[in-house]
Design an enzyme around this catalytic site. Sequence first.
Site, PDB file in Angstrom:
ATOM      1  N   LYS A  22      32.863  32.016   4.967  1.00  0.00           N
ATOM      2  CA  LYS A  22      33.989  31.117   4.753  1.00  0.00           C
ATOM      3  C   LYS A  22      34.952  31.134   5.936  1.00  0.00           C
ATOM      4  O   LYS A  22      35.361  30.080   6.439  1.00  0.00           O
ATOM      5  CB  LYS A  22      34.715  31.534   3.463  1.00  0.00           C
ATOM      6  N   ARG A  88      41.423  34.659  -0.288  1.00  0.00           N
ATOM      7  CA  ARG A  88      40.053  34.273  -0.663  1.00  0.00           C
ATOM      8  C   ARG A  88      39.046  35.255  -0.097  1.00  0.00           C
ATOM      9  O   ARG A  88      39.076  35.562   1.084  1.00  0.00           O
ATOM     10  CB  ARG A  88      39.731  32.879  -0.094  1.00  0.00           C
ATOM     11  N   GLY A  97      29.667  38.463  -8.567  1.00  0.00           N
ATOM     12  CA  GLY A  97      30.185  39.776  -8.922  1.00  0.00           C
ATOM     13  C   GLY A  97      31.355  40.192  -8.060  1.00  0.00           C
ATOM     14  O   GLY A  97      32.030  41.171  -8.328  1.00  0.00           O
ATOM     15  N   MET A  99      35.133  39.442  -6.244  1.00  0.00           N
ATOM     16  CA  MET A  99      36.347  38.704  -6.556  1.00  0.00           C
ATOM     17  C   MET A  99      36.355  37.403  -5.785  1.00  0.00           C
ATOM     18  O   MET A  99      35.878  37.335  -4.668  1.00  0.00           O
ATOM     19  CB  MET A  99      37.564  39.517  -6.165  1.00  0.00           C
ATOM     20  N   ARG A 329      30.254  24.494   4.376  1.00  0.00           N
ATOM     21  CA  ARG A 329      29.108  25.355   4.693  1.00  0.00           C
ATOM     22  C   ARG A 329      27.862  24.492   4.637  1.00  0.00           C
ATOM     23  O   ARG A 329      27.868  23.411   4.037  1.00  0.00           O
ATOM     24  CB  ARG A 329      29.017  26.524   3.713  1.00  0.00           C
ATOM     25  N   HIS A 445       9.277  41.949 -19.424  1.00  0.00           N
ATOM     26  CA  HIS A 445       7.826  42.085 -19.270  1.00  0.00           C
ATOM     27  C   HIS A 445       7.166  40.719 -19.091  1.00  0.00           C
ATOM     28  O   HIS A 445       6.385  40.498 -18.164  1.00  0.00           O
ATOM     29  CB  HIS A 445       7.254  42.796 -20.504  1.00  0.00           C
ATOM     30  N   SER A 756      -9.785  44.606   7.727  1.00  0.00           N
ATOM     31  CA  SER A 756      -9.033  43.678   6.885  1.00  0.00           C
ATOM     32  C   SER A 756      -8.208  44.524   5.925  1.00  0.00           C
ATOM     33  O   SER A 756      -8.755  45.347   5.185  1.00  0.00           O
ATOM     34  CB  SER A 756      -9.992  42.764   6.120  1.00  0.00           C
ATOM     35  N   CYS A 824      -6.283  40.685   3.500  1.00  0.00           N
ATOM     36  CA  CYS A 824      -6.874  39.879   2.429  1.00  0.00           C
ATOM     37  C   CYS A 824      -6.269  40.205   1.072  1.00  0.00           C
ATOM     38  O   CYS A 824      -6.709  39.706   0.055  1.00  0.00           O
ATOM     39  CB  CYS A 824      -8.391  40.040   2.406  1.00  0.00           C
ATOM     40  N   TYR A 844      -5.291  37.156  11.570  1.00  0.00           N
ATOM     41  CA  TYR A 844      -5.291  36.162  10.488  1.00  0.00           C
ATOM     42  C   TYR A 844      -4.756  36.747   9.195  1.00  0.00           C
ATOM     43  O   TYR A 844      -4.691  37.966   9.022  1.00  0.00           O
ATOM     44  CB  TYR A 844      -6.700  35.601  10.255  1.00  0.00           C
TER      45      TYR A 844
HETATM   46  N1  LIG Z   1      45.096  27.381   0.579  1.00  0.00           N
HETATM   47  C1  LIG Z   1      44.572  26.667  -0.406  1.00  0.00           C
HETATM   48  N2  LIG Z   1      45.165  25.553  -0.821  1.00  0.00           N
HETATM   49  C2  LIG Z   1      44.649  24.809  -1.818  1.00  0.00           C
HETATM   50  N3  LIG Z   1      43.499  25.109  -2.459  1.00  0.00           N
HETATM   51  C3  LIG Z   1      42.834  26.209  -2.082  1.00  0.00           C
HETATM   52  C4  LIG Z   1      43.352  27.039  -1.050  1.00  0.00           C
HETATM   53  N4  LIG Z   1      42.493  28.063  -0.891  1.00  0.00           N
HETATM   54  C5  LIG Z   1      41.491  27.870  -1.779  1.00  0.00           C
HETATM   55  N5  LIG Z   1      41.690  26.752  -2.486  1.00  0.00           N
HETATM   56  C6  LIG Z   1      40.777  26.197  -3.491  1.00  0.00           C
HETATM   57  O1  LIG Z   1      40.578  27.152  -4.496  1.00  0.00           O
HETATM   58  C7  LIG Z   1      39.242  27.108  -4.969  1.00  0.00           C
HETATM   59  C8  LIG Z   1      38.590  28.475  -4.889  1.00  0.00           C
HETATM   60  O2  LIG Z   1      38.595  28.961  -3.564  1.00  0.00           O
HETATM   61  P1  LIG Z   1      37.403  29.553  -2.726  1.00  0.00           P
HETATM   62  O3  LIG Z   1      36.716  28.510  -1.951  1.00  0.00           O
HETATM   63  O4  LIG Z   1      37.990  30.669  -1.960  1.00  0.00           O
HETATM   64  O5  LIG Z   1      36.411  30.201  -3.778  1.00  0.00           O
HETATM   65  P2  LIG Z   1      35.205  29.528  -4.570  1.00  0.00           P
HETATM   66  O6  LIG Z   1      35.061  28.093  -4.162  1.00  0.00           O
HETATM   67  O7  LIG Z   1      35.453  29.802  -5.980  1.00  0.00           O
HETATM   68  O8  LIG Z   1      33.970  30.363  -4.114  1.00  0.00           O
HETATM   69  P3  LIG Z   1      33.083  30.258  -2.812  1.00  0.00           P
HETATM   70  O9  LIG Z   1      33.310  31.562  -2.134  1.00  0.00           O
HETATM   71  O10 LIG Z   1      31.716  30.071  -3.301  1.00  0.00           O
HETATM   72  O11 LIG Z   1      33.581  29.108  -2.020  1.00  0.00           O
HETATM   73  C9  LIG Z   1      38.532  26.076  -4.139  1.00  0.00           C
HETATM   74  O12 LIG Z   1      38.463  24.864  -4.844  1.00  0.00           O
HETATM   75  C10 LIG Z   1      39.398  25.940  -2.919  1.00  0.00           C
HETATM   76  O13 LIG Z   1      39.270  24.670  -2.357  1.00  0.00           O
HETATM   77 MG   LIG Z   2      34.870  27.540  -2.308  1.00  0.00          MG
END
Ligand SMILES: Nc1ncnc2c1ncn2[C@@H]1O[C@H](COP(=O)(O)OP(=O)(O)OP(=O)(O)O)[C@@H](O)[C@H]1O
Ligand SMILES: [Mg+2]
Length: 865
Positions: A22, A88, A97, A99, A329, A445, A756, A824, A844
């Site tokens: 990011k 973020r 998993g 934050m 991305r 399983h 092989s 193989c 191969y």
């Molecule tokens: N500074 C900001 N101002 C306004 N909106 C924001 C800001 N930072 C993040 N957001 C919005 O908050 C939401 C969550 O943010 P973020 O992209 O960090 O995590 P995510 O989209 O949940 O996960 P990922 O890591 O997969 O992108 C997104 O919709 C993002 O566009």
């Molecule tokens: Mg995002």
Amino acid sequence: MPKLVYDFTEGNKDLKDLLGGKGANLAEMTNLGLPVPPGFTITSEACRAYMDDGSVPAEEIGTHLEKLEAAMGKKLGDPDDPLLVSVRSGAKFSMPGMMETVLNIGLNDRSVQGLVRQAGDERFAWDSYRRLIQMFGKTVMDIDGDLFEQAIDELKDGRTDLDLTAADFRSLVGTYKEIVRREKGRDFPEDPKEQMELAIKAVFDSWNAPRAILYRRQERIPSDLGTAVNVVAMVFGNLGMDSGTGVAFTRDPATGHQGVYGDYLQNAQGEDVVAGIRNTVPLQDLQEIDPHSYAELMEIMAKLEGHYRDLCDIEFTIERGKLWMLQTRVGKRTAGAAFCIATQLVEEGLIDLDEAVRRVTGDQLAQLMFPRFADDHGNTVLTRGMNASPGAAVGRAVFSSARAAELAAQGQDVILVRRETTPDDLAGMIAARGVLTSRGGKTSHAAVVARGMGKTCVCGAEEIEVDAKAGRFTVGDVVVEEGDVISIDGGTGCVYLGEVPVVASPVVEYFEGNPSGDELVRAVDTIMRHADGRRRLDVRANADTPDDAARARRFGASGIGLCRTEHMFLGDRRVLIEDLILAETAEERQAALDALEPLQKADFAGLFAAMNGLPVTIRLIDPPLHEFLPDIIDLSVKVATGKGTKKDRRLLEAVQRLHEQNPMLGLRGVRLGLVVPGLFAMQVRAIAEAAKAAEGARPEIMIPLVGAVQELESVREEARQILAEVGVEALIGTMIEVPRAALTAGQIAEAAEFFSFGTNDLTQMTWGFSRDDVESAFFGTYLDKGIFGVSPFESLDRDGVGRLMKVAVVEGRKARPGLKLGICGEHGGDPASVRFCHEIGLDYVSCSPFRVPVARLEAGRAALL
Ligand SMILES: Nc1ncnc2c1ncn2[C@@H]1O[C@H](COP(=O)(O)OP(=O)(O)OP(=O)(O)O)[C@@H](O)[C@H]1O
Ligand SMILES: [Mg+2]
């Protein structure tokens, strides 16, 4: 001291290791001159330091925060005109998993008033504040998010979020604060700097959350990478109907077609779009709502595509008519779209064909080769489970392994339906077209075994109540009895009542020589041709019959890397093997062998004809002889109840005599050739005679299970004599499948013209577990515990088995330059394993005919990486 904090202007897209995906892309967009709110990234190196000693680069963060404040002309949490930021997470690989994000950091009881005045919008300010407490409470303070959700639902009382007033949000802030106090015994932190610091630490800590650890172990992501943290100035999509937030793709992720693909939500913030609180509108509608921002967005999307030379996905926000980019991305896509997009980009001149080949994977090609249900079949979904193993299967529901085997033997298609499967269900799973369970996840399983067999499986369809005794299952009040036809989709997890029409894969049709003109097939064709031109590895097929051999050739195999001869002793030929085993004199034994030889010769003649001058590697008989004898229990019962003939009694004696505790480690392979006189000689003679009769046949005789060069020397001597007698040339080589063979490869190469790698046995013997026993017994547990992310029978264990292979390659070639090397085992068709074989310099890979295209593609990619 390394630099631990980077301004967005200082980074770029290639710094993902340091800045996370990011952060690196935010920096890239900033430097492209796109409208990104200013901010900075705290590096993954800082995270690693924090994990070591709990330190946070407070000073550097402070300096960057000051810069940010100067750029914005506001101070974080200032009571009169507060700067707000988001914190973020952003690792190199996105990871469930961990934050995610806290928005609106910097708000408290005082600065919310400043925000009210500055924005001139009381409702907006209090909405932002309650969002902060909610996200901060959940992700930083670890409070159950449902508590906040319940509180807002109660307040809404059927209204939508748009109906809530400033007063509503204000009271919600009070409620939320109480929740924090009650749950955590402390107040929500009002100090903006403390909020920011706690949020940063929480992101760092989430790197070691149990779910993140497990995920990394399974995906083999190193645990010491750490995550970066992005601090970004807030922009507000919740400032009224001229504001909003959205997501978009630069082209359709399902087909690759250019166009406008995305969703937009007015007067909303961040995650509201995906959370589904209100219905979003299609992105096209933004053209009406805000033509200026729309035009700018389209321009930016075109610029991003040109810059990244790929499909991008983006997150954006519009604040009172001003567009802001918040993330981009390279976007995920379906398997079909991956091929189409790669070739579209070539046509558009953005990438070359090498790059196109790099951008598609063997796994994606494999997905495209499964049959599917017809697109518009109209059947309604009865229920859903997990998509455990791909494919589309139709058949009659059966509820026991025995019944599955019975009906399948009558030529019926069946689906085995169980609560969950156990090793006792194996026979039924083999007999069934597909497997459906009501319990268990993707490592149950049923899932593990079905994937191993390449069988369609839907597992954990929890709405299903299976009553195996009564022979029925129910979903709500729908009852499905044994014999009723159902259809299961292993790609989507959907279960249908009745027969859903299955369509063959157009990609398989193409490999079969019937190309349709559709875009996907043209894309696959372009990519395959180019990959073939690039690869250094040959691709052969494991094929035992002329039919398989013919398919292998259509699919592009340049030879047979493994023909197993044991099936040639089954069916009505069993009697001949029984005679061989029961022979008491040399004459009797020779008579049995003489009867087998012409049958074998005919088998080989068929293969040579089908391969028409391409090399055919034939493995002499491998399994223990008792596998060809009748079942010991059946025989015992027959003899004990006096129903057995004299031959039955002798067979029983033989079965008892030949019984082994560990057949896998018993009398088999080359050991049989040395112990049973004439057996290998008969096979070699059959090969030689068949080769002599076929124009240009290129037989390669392969001796299984060799562990010592002496074994090989002894059988090779005999084989050479026979070849000379018949007047035919053939390579003589060996499987490397016993660890000792790999470790003494230098000696063995003196007597072998090719190696092989039999990686199925080599894996079993290196790990010391037998596949048939462990896959069903405990692989699920091993996968759950992350001991391995993928079964070593599916993908080569590079560190262990792979190490043995490397030793054998190096020492074998040293002893005999020009030694031909192949593989193989089933790994020969596994993408990651093909890459490994390329790396260690094999000549191969050989795999099942259906995997041949996958191996061709991966071999091409391996040469380009
Ligand atoms: N500074 C900001 N101002 C306004 N909106 C924001 C800001 N930072 C993040 N957001 C919005 O908050 C939401 C969550 O943010 P973020 O992209 O960090 O995590 P995510 O989209 O949940 O996960 P990922 O890591 O997969 O992108 C997104 O919709 C993002 O566009
Ligand atoms: Mg995002």
